[in-house]
Design an enzyme around this catalytic site. Structure first.
Site, PDB file in Angstrom:
ATOM      1  N   ILE A  47      -9.772 -71.312  15.524  1.00 21.16           N
ATOM      2  CA  ILE A  47      -8.492 -71.267  14.804  1.00 21.16           C
ATOM      3  C   ILE A  47      -7.759 -69.960  15.080  1.00 21.16           C
ATOM      4  O   ILE A  47      -6.529 -69.944  15.246  1.00 21.16           O
ATOM      5  CB  ILE A  47      -8.739 -71.458  13.281  1.00 21.16           C
TER       6      ILE A  47
ATOM      7  N   ASP B 120     -16.567 -54.761  15.393  1.00 18.00           N
ATOM      8  CA  ASP B 120     -17.342 -55.549  14.433  1.00 18.00           C
ATOM      9  C   ASP B 120     -16.709 -55.370  13.062  1.00 18.00           C
ATOM     10  O   ASP B 120     -16.906 -54.349  12.396  1.00 18.00           O
ATOM     11  CB  ASP B 120     -18.809 -55.071  14.433  1.00 18.00           C
TER      12      ASP B 120
ATOM     13  N   SER C  57      -8.391 -69.133   4.371  1.00 15.60           N
ATOM     14  CA  SER C  57      -9.359 -69.561   3.361  1.00 15.60           C
ATOM     15  C   SER C  57      -9.966 -70.864   3.879  1.00 15.60           C
ATOM     16  O   SER C  57     -10.323 -70.960   5.062  1.00 15.60           O
ATOM     17  CB  SER C  57      -8.634 -69.732   2.019  1.00 15.60           C
TER      18      SER C  57
ATOM     19  N   TYR D  97     -20.588 -68.708   1.403  1.00 17.47           N
ATOM     20  CA  TYR D  97     -19.395 -69.007   2.212  1.00 17.47           C
ATOM     21  C   TYR D  97     -18.293 -69.613   1.343  1.00 17.47           C
ATOM     22  O   TYR D  97     -17.148 -69.139   1.349  1.00 17.47           O
ATOM     23  CB  TYR D  97     -19.735 -69.963   3.355  1.00 17.47           C
TER      24      TYR D  97
ATOM     25  N   LYS E 215     -14.544 -68.049   0.369  1.00 19.84           N
ATOM     26  CA  LYS E 215     -13.249 -68.686   0.635  1.00 19.84           C
ATOM     27  C   LYS E 215     -12.464 -68.876  -0.669  1.00 19.84           C
ATOM     28  O   LYS E 215     -11.229 -68.817  -0.672  1.00 19.84           O
ATOM     29  CB  LYS E 215     -13.460 -70.017   1.368  1.00 19.84           C
TER      30      LYS E 215
HETATM   31  N1  LIG Z   1     -14.051 -74.619  11.631  1.00 24.72           N
HETATM   32  C1  LIG Z   1     -13.911 -75.051  10.382  1.00 24.72           C
HETATM   33  O1  LIG Z   1     -14.295 -76.189  10.054  1.00 24.72           O
HETATM   34  C2  LIG Z   1     -13.222 -74.170   9.353  1.00 24.72           C
HETATM   35  C3  LIG Z   1     -12.738 -74.759   8.181  1.00 24.72           C
HETATM   36  C4  LIG Z   1     -12.119 -73.966   7.217  1.00 24.72           C
HETATM   37  C5  LIG Z   1     -11.986 -72.607   7.423  1.00 24.72           C
HETATM   38  N2  LIG Z   1     -12.456 -72.049   8.568  1.00 24.72           N
HETATM   39  C6  LIG Z   1     -12.295 -70.605   8.750  1.00 24.72           C
HETATM   40  O2  LIG Z   1     -11.538 -70.373   9.927  1.00 24.72           O
HETATM   41  C7  LIG Z   1     -11.801 -69.043  10.391  1.00 24.72           C
HETATM   42  C8  LIG Z   1     -12.023 -69.085  11.886  1.00 24.72           C
HETATM   43  O3  LIG Z   1     -13.212 -69.813  12.144  1.00 24.72           O
HETATM   44  P1  LIG Z   1     -13.322 -70.862  13.339  1.00 24.72           P
HETATM   45  O4  LIG Z   1     -13.588 -72.170  12.738  1.00 24.72           O
HETATM   46  O5  LIG Z   1     -12.193 -70.707  14.280  1.00 24.72           O
HETATM   47  O6  LIG Z   1     -14.712 -70.391  13.989  1.00 24.72           O
HETATM   48  P2  LIG Z   1     -15.053 -69.592  15.323  1.00 24.72           P
HETATM   49  O7  LIG Z   1     -14.563 -70.324  16.519  1.00 24.72           O
HETATM   50  O8  LIG Z   1     -16.516 -69.301  15.207  1.00 24.72           O
HETATM   51  O9  LIG Z   1     -14.222 -68.244  15.205  1.00 24.72           O
HETATM   52  C9  LIG Z   1     -14.660 -67.138  14.450  1.00 24.72           C
HETATM   53  C10 LIG Z   1     -13.939 -65.908  14.935  1.00 24.72           C
HETATM   54  O10 LIG Z   1     -14.343 -64.803  14.099  1.00 24.72           O
HETATM   55  C11 LIG Z   1     -14.809 -63.749  14.948  1.00 24.72           C
HETATM   56  N3  LIG Z   1     -15.869 -62.966  14.324  1.00 24.72           N
HETATM   57  C12 LIG Z   1     -17.061 -63.417  13.842  1.00 24.72           C
HETATM   58  N4  LIG Z   1     -17.782 -62.357  13.410  1.00 24.72           N
HETATM   59  C13 LIG Z   1     -17.030 -61.258  13.634  1.00 24.72           C
HETATM   60  C14 LIG Z   1     -17.238 -59.865  13.415  1.00 24.72           C
HETATM   61  N5  LIG Z   1     -18.363 -59.412  12.847  1.00 24.72           N
HETATM   62  N6  LIG Z   1     -16.272 -58.998  13.769  1.00 24.72           N
HETATM   63  C15 LIG Z   1     -15.127 -59.443  14.347  1.00 24.72           C
HETATM   64  N7  LIG Z   1     -14.868 -60.743  14.586  1.00 24.72           N
HETATM   65  C16 LIG Z   1     -15.816 -61.627  14.229  1.00 24.72           C
HETATM   66  C17 LIG Z   1     -15.352 -64.450  16.172  1.00 24.72           C
HETATM   67  O11 LIG Z   1     -15.413 -63.534  17.250  1.00 24.72           O
HETATM   68  P3  LIG Z   1     -16.812 -63.185  17.984  1.00 24.72           P
HETATM   69  O12 LIG Z   1     -17.244 -64.440  18.653  1.00 24.72           O
HETATM   70  O13 LIG Z   1     -16.434 -62.073  18.896  1.00 24.72           O
HETATM   71  O14 LIG Z   1     -17.776 -62.759  16.909  1.00 24.72           O
HETATM   72  C18 LIG Z   1     -14.294 -65.536  16.369  1.00 24.72           C
HETATM   73  O15 LIG Z   1     -13.184 -64.997  17.027  1.00 24.72           O
HETATM   74  C19 LIG Z   1     -13.004 -68.545   9.589  1.00 24.72           C
HETATM   75  O16 LIG Z   1     -12.561 -67.672   8.573  1.00 24.72           O
HETATM   76  C20 LIG Z   1     -13.567 -69.816   8.973  1.00 24.72           C
HETATM   77  O17 LIG Z   1     -14.225 -69.567   7.758  1.00 24.72           O
HETATM   78  C21 LIG Z   1     -13.073 -72.789   9.539  1.00 24.72           C
END
Ligand SMILES: NC(=O)c1ccc[n+]([C@@H]2O[C@H](COP(=O)([O-])OP(=O)(O)OC[C@H]3O[C@@H](n4cnc5c(N)ncnc54)[C@H](OP(=O)(O)O)[C@@H]3O)[C@@H](O)[C@H]2O)c1
Length: 275
Positions: free
Chosen positions: A19, A63, A141, A155, A159
Site C-alpha cells: 500500500i 528502521d 489504520s 495489531y 490500528k
Molecule cells: N495488507 C492488508 O491486508 C492491510 C489491511 C489493512 C491495513 N494494512 C496496513 O497497511 C500498511 C502497509 O502494509 P502493507 O499491507 O502494504 O504491507 P507490506 O507490503 O508488508 O508493507 C509494509 C511496509 O512497511 C515497511 N516497514 C516494515 N517494518 C519497518 C521498519 N521497522 N522500519 C521502516 N519500515 C518498515 C516495509 O518496508 P521493509 O520491507 O523495508 O521493512 C514496507 O515498506 C500497514 O500499516 C498495514 O498495517 C494492511
C-alpha cells in the site's frame, strides 16, 4: 528554514512495497516530489521505479521501529529544506498467533513501528503545517480498528489507536488548514500476511484481497478531499464494518476469531476478514 518550491513534497513511510508503494505512486503521478522511507534494500528498487514518473524521489532507509531510525527520517526531511505538504504514516506490521505464545520482542517492535513512530513523526511535522496554515496527514489504520482482534491482538489494538488518534487530532486542528485522514483498508494483496505469520488463517487465505493500487487511490483521493476517514475495502468488508457497529464487542471478537485463528485456513476461498 524552509525553501519555497512550486512542487509539493510528500513523505510516505513503508513505501518499499504494498500500500505504501502504491501511495507513493499516487503522489508521484499527481505532481508531488516524494521522500520514501522503509528499512530494507528493496527501497532502492522502489525509488528507481517511482523515478520513472519524472518527480524527485528521495529514499531514506531507516528502521522506524527505533528512535534512531525515526530521527534519521526527520533529519532527511529537514535536509530537503522544503515544507512537507502531505505526510502518509503507513509503515506497519502484524504479529499473528495466540497472545500468550507470540514473541514479546516482535510485539514490542510492532508497537514501536505501528504506534510510536507515527506519533513521533506527526508530532515533529504537524507544528510546521499548522504554522503554514496548510498540510495533510494520512494515517494507515485498518478495518481491524473496528473490532477486537483475537490472534493478532496487539495489531488490531494498534490500528484502533491510530484511528482514534487520527480522528482526535483532526478535530483539534479544525480551522487550521491542516487535515487528518484515516485510511482503513480491508484485506489487501501485499506482503502483510506472510510477514505477520498469518498465511494459515482464513483472513490470510481469502480470495477477496483488494489491489493495493485501488486502496492507495482511494486513500489519496480521501486525503486530497480532506475526508476524516475512508474504508478502502470490498463491499462485503464494508458491510461487515457497518453491521459490527450494532454488535457487542464479545460477538465481534468471536466473529473475528474465525478469520484470524492460526491453522484454520482452508479451501473455502469465499471468506473475508479484517486485517
Ligand atoms: N495488507 C492488508 O491486508 C492491510 C489491511 C489493512 C491495513 N494494512 C496496513 O497497511 C500498511 C502497509 O502494509 P502493507 O499491507 O502494504 O504491507 P507490506 O507490503 O508488508 O508493507 C509494509 C511496509 O512497511 C515497511 N516497514 C516494515 N517494518 C519497518 C521498519 N521497522 N522500519 C521502516 N519500515 C518498515 C516495509 O518496508 P521493509 O520491507 O523495508 O521493512 C514496507 O515498506 C500497514 O500499516 C498495514 O498495517 C494492511
Amino acid at each position: 528554514m524552509t525553501v519555497p518550491s512550486e512542487t509539493p513534497l510528500a513523505v510516505i513511510t513503508g513505501a518499499s512495497s504494498g500500500i505504501g508503494y502504491a501511495l507513493a505512486e499516487q503522489f508521484a503521478t499527481n505532481g508531488f516530489d516524494v521522500v520514501i522511507a522503509a528499512e530494507d534494500e528493496e527501497l532502492r528498487t522502489a525509488a528507481e521505479s517511482l523515478g520513472a514518473h519524472g518527480r524527485s524521489v528521495l529514499p531514506v532507509r531507516c528502521d522506524l521501529a527505533t528512535e534512531r531510525g525515526v530521527e534519521q527520517l526527520c533529519a532527511a526531511i529537514a535536509a530537503t529544506g522544503r515544507p512537507v505538504d502531505s505526510l502518509a504514516l503507513n509503515a506497519g506490521v502484524g504479529v499473528g498467533g495466540p497472545f500468550v505464545e507470540t514473541d514479546l520482542r516482535a510485539e514490542l517492535n510492532l508497537l514501536a513501528l505501528n504506534i510510536t513512530s507515527p506519533v513521533v513523526l506527526a508530532k515533529r511535522l504537524l507544528p510546521d503545517m499548522v504554522a503554514r496554515g496548510h498540510g495533510r496527514v494520512l494515517f494507515t489504520s485498518s478495518i481491524a480498528a473496528t473490532a477486537p482482534g483475537p490472534f493478532y491482538a496487539t495489531y488490531a489494538a494498534s490500528k484502533a489507536f491510530l484511528y482514534s488518534l487520527s480522528e482526535s487530532i483532526r478535530d483539534e486542528l479544525k480551522g487550521t488548514g491542516v487535515t487528518v485522514t484515516a485510511l482503513m483498508p480491508g484485506p489487501t494483496d501485499t506482503e502483510f500476511f506472510a510477514r505477520a505469520g498469518m498465511e494459515d488463517t482464513r483472513a490470510g487465505e481469502t480470495a477477496h484481497k483488494d489491489d493495493p493500487a485501488d486502496v492507495a487511490e482511494r486513500g489519496f483521493k480521501a486525503l486530497m478531499a480532506g475526508k476524516h476517514h475512508v474504508v478502502a475495502a470490498s463491499f462485503v468488508n464494508k458491510a461487515m464494518v457497518a453491521s459490527g457497529r450494532l454488535m457487542p464487542e464479545p460477538a465481534k471478537a468471536a466473529m473475528q476469531r474465525r478469520l484470524t485463528e492460526p491453522g484454520k485456513g482452508d479451501d473455502d476461498k469465499d471468506r473475508n476478514g479484517r486485517c
